[in-house]
Design a protein around this motif. Structure first.
Motif, short mmCIF file in Angstrom:
data_model
loop_
_atom_site.label_atom_id
_atom_site.label_comp_id
_atom_site.label_asym_id
_atom_site.label_seq_id
_atom_site.Cartn_x
_atom_site.Cartn_y
_atom_site.Cartn_z
N HIS A 9 0.83 -1.22 0.00
CA HIS A 9 0.00 0.00 0.00
C HIS A 9 0.86 1.27 0.00
CE1 HIS A 9 -3.95 -1.81 0.31
NE2 HIS A 9 -3.54 -2.59 1.30
N LEU A 10 1.77 1.34 -0.94
CA LEU A 10 2.65 2.51 -1.03
C LEU A 10 1.93 3.69 -1.67
CD1 LEU A 10 5.84 0.58 -2.19
CD2 LEU A 10 5.36 1.46 0.11
N GLU A 63 6.79 6.24 -8.36
CA GLU A 63 7.69 6.38 -7.21
C GLU A 63 7.60 5.17 -6.29
OE1 GLU A 63 10.05 8.64 -6.72
OE2 GLU A 63 9.50 9.33 -8.73
N ASP A 64 6.41 4.58 -6.18
CA ASP A 64 6.24 3.39 -5.35
C ASP A 64 7.02 2.21 -5.95
OD1 ASP A 64 4.48 4.97 -3.91
OD2 ASP A 64 2.74 4.25 -5.04
N LEU A 65 6.95 2.07 -7.26
CA LEU A 65 7.66 0.99 -7.93
C LEU A 65 9.17 1.21 -7.88
CD1 LEU A 65 5.25 0.65 -10.96
CD2 LEU A 65 5.55 -1.04 -9.14
N ASN A 69 11.92 -1.19 -6.35
CA ASN A 69 13.02 -1.55 -7.25
C ASN A 69 14.38 -1.33 -6.58
OD1 ASN A 69 13.73 -2.30 -10.15
ND2 ASN A 69 14.89 -0.41 -9.92
N SER A 70 14.46 -0.32 -5.71
CA SER A 70 15.73 0.03 -5.06
C SER A 70 16.09 -0.92 -3.92
CB SER A 70 15.67 1.45 -4.53
OG SER A 70 14.79 1.55 -3.41
N THR A 103 14.29 -4.79 -11.41
CA THR A 103 14.28 -5.89 -10.45
C THR A 103 12.87 -6.41 -10.19
OG1 THR A 103 14.04 -4.55 -8.44
CG2 THR A 103 16.29 -4.86 -9.30
N ILE A 104 11.89 -5.90 -10.93
CA ILE A 104 10.48 -6.28 -10.72
C ILE A 104 9.94 -7.00 -11.94
CG2 ILE A 104 8.15 -5.46 -10.24
CD1 ILE A 104 9.33 -3.06 -8.82
#
Length: 233
Positions: A9-10, A63-65, A69-70, A103-104
């Motif tokens: 829930h970002l 931004e959530d993804l 990813n980071s 990375t997703i």
């Protein structure tokens, strides 16, 4: 190693603070990041079983993804009932490539081999407010998508015959008096013994079904797991 966590829930771009649902959600993004970094290594994989972002569009979810990813490791995500930003696999993969989200991967009518396990799954559905014709249509469609994923898993099984097939869903196939018989039938026919799911919040362990007709069930919602990725042993 394989881990799972759902319902992140970002909302870095959208105004959707999760602490309105209780103090346990206060600064939950920071808690996810801290626990993730302590738990997950770069060579690991985490399955996120839906409700990834409150964003309504790619741009709102971006931004959530990028945040996910980071974080260390690879991530496999599937759609939840609040993932309105979700689109076709082709559009999502193009968006990921254009924005350096490397990375997703998505779990959508497909399967993956990870750490001795074959990963299959779908969103699922639950008729929470009484049975309606629309619910029946969605449930049957999700059962078909689960079967497509498990068929992809069968093809991987030919290459990795000793691998266990593990299913991830957003909605629980069984909860309280509700049993999604269409989904359970597919799970049973394909010999699935473990299902990890999300969606449920503010529930206690004694409210949950640990097993149904030999299928083990595990809730992976962030608040239930105290915002720490769970090892899939």
């Amino acid at each position: 190693m394989l881990y799972c966590l759902s319902d992140t829930h970002l909302s870095f771009t959208t105004d959707k603070p999760m602490n309105v649902f209780g103090r346990t959600w206060e600064k939950h993004e920071e808690r996810i990041k801290e626990n993730w970094i302590k738990t997950v290594k770069q060579e690991d994989t985490v399955v996120i079983a839906g409700d990834v972002s409150w964003g309504m569009t790619f741009q709102e979810a971006k931004e959530d993804l990028l945040f996910l990813n980071s974080l260390p490791g690879k991530k496999i995500i599937l759609k939840g009932n609040h993932d309105y930003w979700w689109a076709t696999a082709n559009k999502m993969n193009i968006f990921f490539a254009e924005n350096g989200i490397d990375t997703i991967s998505i779990l959508y009518n497909n399967a993956y081999y990870i750490d001795g396990k074959i990963i299959c799954g779908t969103r699922g559905w639950i008729n929470e407010f009484g049975v309606k014709a629309e619910d029946e249509r969605l449930i049957k469609r999700e059962a078909q998508r689960l079967e497509l994923s498990l068929e992809a898993g069968k093809r991987l099984k030919e290459e990795y015959p000793d691998a266990e097939t593990v299913v991830f869903m957003h909605y629980p196939p069984v909860f309280g008096g509700f049993i999604n018989y269409d989904i359970v039938d597919v799970l049973y026919r394909y010999g699935v013994e473990r299902v990890y799911y999300g969606h449920l919040h503010n529930v206690r362990k004694e409210q949950l079904d640990d097993e149904y007709i030999g299928i083990k069930l595990q809730l992976t919602s962030c608040d239930y797991l105290d915002f720490k990725p769970l090892l899939v042993e």
